[in-house]
Motif scaffolding. Structure first.
Motif, mmCIF file in Angstrom:
data_model
loop_
_atom_site.group_PDB
_atom_site.id
_atom_site.type_symbol
_atom_site.label_atom_id
_atom_site.label_comp_id
_atom_site.label_asym_id
_atom_site.label_seq_id
_atom_site.Cartn_x
_atom_site.Cartn_y
_atom_site.Cartn_z
ATOM 1 N N GLN A 398 36.209 -35.097 9.340
ATOM 2 C CA GLN A 398 37.617 -35.295 9.013
ATOM 3 C C GLN A 398 38.203 -33.991 8.479
ATOM 4 N N VAL A 399 39.464 -33.764 8.829
ATOM 5 C CA VAL A 399 40.160 -32.552 8.396
ATOM 6 C C VAL A 399 41.456 -32.966 7.710
ATOM 7 N N GLY A 400 41.774 -32.297 6.601
ATOM 8 C CA GLY A 400 43.022 -32.560 5.904
ATOM 9 C C GLY A 400 43.700 -31.255 5.525
ATOM 10 N N VAL A 401 45.014 -31.293 5.444
ATOM 11 C CA VAL A 401 45.791 -30.140 4.989
ATOM 12 C C VAL A 401 46.581 -30.586 3.763
ATOM 13 N N VAL A 402 46.340 -29.920 2.636
ATOM 14 C CA VAL A 402 46.953 -30.295 1.361
ATOM 15 C C VAL A 402 47.804 -29.135 0.869
ATOM 16 N N LEU A 403 48.990 -29.461 0.375
ATOM 17 C CA LEU A 403 49.890 -28.463 -0.186
ATOM 18 C C LEU A 403 49.955 -28.641 -1.703
ATOM 19 N N HIS A 404 49.659 -27.552 -2.432
ATOM 20 C CA HIS A 404 49.887 -27.524 -3.881
ATOM 21 C C HIS A 404 51.155 -26.718 -4.115
ATOM 22 N N GLN A 405 52.181 -27.410 -4.578
ATOM 23 C CA GLN A 405 53.486 -26.776 -4.777
ATOM 24 C C GLN A 405 53.725 -26.562 -6.273
ATOM 25 N N TYR A 406 53.984 -25.305 -6.640
ATOM 26 C CA TYR A 406 54.306 -24.950 -8.020
ATOM 27 C C TYR A 406 55.731 -24.424 -8.044
ATOM 28 N N GLU A 407 56.585 -25.100 -8.803
ATOM 29 C CA GLU A 407 57.993 -24.704 -8.832
ATOM 30 C C GLU A 407 58.336 -24.070 -10.173
ATOM 31 N N CYS A 408 58.990 -22.919 -10.079
ATOM 32 C CA CYS A 408 59.403 -22.179 -11.272
ATOM 33 C C CYS A 408 60.765 -22.726 -11.722
ATOM 34 N N VAL A 409 60.743 -23.825 -12.487
ATOM 35 C CA VAL A 409 61.994 -24.487 -12.860
ATOM 36 C C VAL A 409 62.657 -23.829 -14.060
#
Length: 420
Positions: A398-409
């Motif tokens: 199985q293959v997965g693509v994960v996004l870790h999003q860090y927002e400079c608020v």
């Protein structure tokens, strides 16, 4: 466009800032322990950074100043100077080596090994060593030990980024068109018309998918060999280091990174640069490719790693995913807001060679003492012993693509506002 920033006055401040950042984060950050199979390459510690800045760099700088204008390139330097210079290269090569942890790499890199066979090296050889040392230390200390390089001298690749790595990178990290589709969807949904900077684009496998959909795109890459590969596809990739990026403060809307942080000498220094170049409201996107092969392959990977550790003398270098947790904690502490987004997940059938290629690639023969053919032979031998077929046998996973999003608020406090 993403403008370059001026380098004026950058050096002296960076040395102190680098040490402060590592000390502030704490030298006791949890990392996976070394064991009989893997060596998890430790990040720089404040103490080893201080040693580099205060004890290792100055004598090399003195030597460079003494011989950089010499008109006699075949003249021999002294035995003491030779030993000092080779020791300095070894220090950078081993990432400090004083962290009470098994050394990741043994000896000098191949490009300097010939010089080490002589008690006294020539001025020409000494300046070559100075150039190599400088390429590997200056982004940590902010000090250029060779301020007057010889005209026409080509840039030098850092320790981890030579032609051998570039040659093996794409074959070892083959991806399917499905992965490319996911990246293009990510670019449409998250990048839009914004100014995008990618850290460590390598040969361009991510950049080829996202650059056409961004408002503007530039990559920063430490490997000259990989830059050459990426530029063949028309990508705008600049030679530089993610720990000291030559871009203006607040000049980027989005920073994208795909597994390049694992190879960074000190990820927290890269994080300070990400924070600095991002405009307020900007986002740092870390894209991770997760692969989960069949259980049988997982067991085989453990056996192969143990065998390669034996072949390499008991230590098998491995870049720790602990770097990612360390980076995550630091970003949260600076006021970034984090979201984990699963972009896609699917079943995939690959050859056994493809599932195991990461282990072969991680051996980095010029560093671990395990050449590529030996690593492949170990894979073949143990796969046959486990009745799993040859390397061309296809296995599910199985293959997965994960996004870790860090927002400079917002800046967490005035003291943490990025330095210009």
């Amino acid at each position: 466009m993403i403008p370059y920033r001026s380098e004026a006055g950058f050096g002296g401040a960076t040395r102190a800032a680098a040490i402060d950042v590592v000390r502030e984060a704490g030298d006791s950050a949890a990392l996976p322990p070394c064991d009989g199979r893997f060596h998890y390459v430790p990040p720089w510690r404040a103490a080893t950074l201080e040693t580099l800045a205060k004890e290792v760099v100055p004598p090399v700088a003195d030597l460079a100043a003494r011989y950089s204008t010499s008109g006699r390139p075949d003249e021999l330097i002294t035995a003491g100077e030779t030993a000092t210079l080779l020791s300095a290269c070894e220090y950078v090569r081993l990432r400090g080596g004083g962290d009470d942890c098994t050394l990741a790499f043994g000896g000098l890199p191949s490009e300097l090994a010939e010089h080490a066979r002589h008690d006294r090296m020539t001025v020409r050889a000494a300046l070559a060593c100075v150039g190599w040392f400088n390429a590997n230390q200056r982004f940590l200390t902010g000090v250029d030990v060779d301020p007057r390089p010889t005209a026409g001298t080509p840039p030098v690749d850092g320790a981890l980024y030579g032609p051998e790595l570039a040659r093996r990178y794409d074959p070892a990290r083959q991806v399917t068109e499905r992965f490319n589709d996911v990246l293009r969807g990510f670019a449409k949904d998250f990048l839009g018309s914004r100014r995008v900077l990618e850290l460590g684009p390598g040969t361009g496998r991510v950049a080829r998918n996202i650059a056409p959909l961004a408002g503007s795109y530039v990559g920063i890459e430490a490997s000259l060999a990989m830059i050459e590969a990426g530029r063949r596809d028309g990508l705008d990739v600049r030679h530089g280091d993610m720990m000291a990026m030559p871009f203006d403060t607040g000049s980027v809307d989005v920073v994208v990174e795909h597994e390049s942080i694992d190879f960074c000498a000190e990820p927290l220094l890269a994080a300070t640069e990400v924070e600095r170049v991002l405009a307020l409201g900007g986002q740092f996107h870390r894209v991770e490719l997760e692969t989960t092969p069949a259980v049988e392959i997982g067991r085989l990977q453990e056996e192969i790693a143990a065998r390669l550790a034996e072949v390499s003398g008991g230590v098998f270098p491995y870049w720790t995913k602990g770097q990612r947790q360390r980076l995550h904690r630091w970003l949260l502490g600076r006021g970034f807001v984090h979201r984990r987004i699963e972009l896609a997940r699917w079943d995939e059938t690959r050859t056994l060679r493809n599932w195991l290629q990461g282990l072969v690639n991680a051996s980095y023969p010029s560093f671990s003492g395990v050449d590529e053919q030996t690593a492949l032979s170990v894979c073949v031998e143990l796969a046959r012993a486990a009745s799993m077929g040859d390397l061309g046998t296809r296995w599910p996973g199985q293959v997965g693509v994960v996004l870790h999003q860090y927002e400079c608020v917002d800046w967490c406090c005035s003291g943490h506002r990025p330095r210009p």
